[in-house]
Design an enzyme around this catalytic site. Sequence first.
Site, short mmCIF file in Angstrom:
data_model
loop_
_atom_site.label_atom_id
_atom_site.label_comp_id
_atom_site.label_asym_id
_atom_site.label_seq_id
_atom_site.Cartn_x
_atom_site.Cartn_y
_atom_site.Cartn_z
N TYR A 1 -12.72 -1.85 -3.36
CA TYR A 1 -13.22 -2.06 -2.00
C TYR A 1 -14.75 -1.95 -1.91
CZ TYR A 1 -8.47 -2.09 -0.07
OH TYR A 1 -7.18 -2.44 0.26
N THR B 1 -5.72 -7.20 10.57
CA THR B 1 -5.89 -5.86 9.97
C THR B 1 -5.19 -4.77 10.78
OG1 THR B 1 -8.04 -6.57 9.14
CG2 THR B 1 -7.65 -4.20 9.20
N ASN C 1 -2.05 0.04 6.99
CA ASN C 1 -1.57 -1.28 7.42
C ASN C 1 -0.71 -1.98 6.36
OD1 ASN C 1 -3.65 -1.88 5.73
ND2 ASN C 1 -4.77 -3.19 7.16
N HIS D 1 -2.11 -5.53 1.49
CA HIS D 1 -3.39 -6.21 1.32
C HIS D 1 -3.12 -7.62 0.81
CE1 HIS D 1 -7.48 -7.06 -0.20
NE2 HIS D 1 -6.84 -7.61 -1.22
N GLU E 1 -9.70 -10.28 -7.68
CA GLU E 1 -8.70 -9.21 -7.48
C GLU E 1 -7.55 -9.31 -8.49
OE1 GLU E 1 -7.69 -9.45 -3.32
OE2 GLU E 1 -9.70 -8.80 -2.72
N ARG F 1 -2.03 -14.72 4.19
CA ARG F 1 -2.77 -14.04 5.27
C ARG F 1 -2.06 -14.23 6.61
NH1 ARG F 1 -7.32 -10.76 4.08
NH2 ARG F 1 -8.39 -11.53 5.94
N LYS G 1 0.83 -1.22 0.00
CA LYS G 1 0.00 0.00 0.00
C LYS G 1 0.87 1.27 0.00
CE LYS G 1 -3.96 -2.18 2.29
NZ LYS G 1 -4.96 -2.07 3.39
P1 AMP Z 1 -10.19 -6.11 4.11
O1 AMP Z 1 -11.10 -6.20 2.93
O2 AMP Z 1 -10.67 -6.84 5.33
O3 AMP Z 1 -8.74 -6.35 3.75
O4 AMP Z 1 -10.24 -4.59 4.58
C1 AMP Z 1 -9.81 -3.65 3.68
C2 AMP Z 1 -9.01 -2.60 4.34
O5 AMP Z 1 -9.90 -1.70 4.96
C3 AMP Z 1 -8.06 -3.01 5.45
O6 AMP Z 1 -6.86 -3.56 5.00
C4 AMP Z 1 -7.85 -1.68 6.12
O7 AMP Z 1 -6.92 -0.89 5.40
C5 AMP Z 1 -9.23 -1.07 6.01
N1 AMP Z 1 -9.99 -1.32 7.22
C6 AMP Z 1 -10.64 -2.43 7.58
N2 AMP Z 1 -11.22 -2.28 8.79
C7 AMP Z 1 -10.90 -1.03 9.19
C8 AMP Z 1 -11.20 -0.27 10.33
N3 AMP Z 1 -11.95 -0.76 11.31
N4 AMP Z 1 -10.71 0.98 10.41
C9 AMP Z 1 -9.96 1.49 9.41
N5 AMP Z 1 -9.66 0.83 8.29
C10 AMP Z 1 -10.12 -0.42 8.18
#
Ligand code: AMP
Length: 151
Positions: A50, A92, A113, A116, A127, A86, A10
Amino acid sequence: MIQNTLFIIKPDAVCENQVGKIVDIILKNGFKITAMKMARMSRKRASEFYAEHKGKSFYKPLVEFMSSNPVIVMVLRKENAVENLRKIVGATSPAKAERGTIRKRFARDGRHNVVHASDSPRSAKREISFFFSKDEIFLWKYRNYPVVKMS
Ligand code: AMP
């Protein structure tokens, strides 16, 4: 089962010069890079990528962040690649990630973070095709490069 998965470094990791360290971890864990490119996601592309999070509180800032600077996108191949990646990526939020994981080592918080990784084989398929056409993905064999004669 050998699988392919999508991995994104990222904007935070790109701008903090952490790309080399992260790629090193990936290679040391036995993943094969079969596709790789640097790209700047537009807001539209990041929103599409997303889309499943649309309406959640973190959706808009996430789209802003992901389109703020370039990302590096890769297809990684390995036995059980989705699950294995993963595992080394971690939870996360770095506060919840296990010791030694990429996010524990490099991430600032749950949004910034650093990486991805696809969450299922189904997501991986979607993806990978979101970023790469078939002719941008290469199947190569370790140490199987041609020797060039210097006569
Ligand atoms: P995921 O699809 O689970 O990989 O989530 C996508 C991305 O959304 C994560 O890698 C974070 O960058 C962001 N994200 C997910 N949950 C949160 C959260 N509670 N607060 C802020 N960013 C989040």
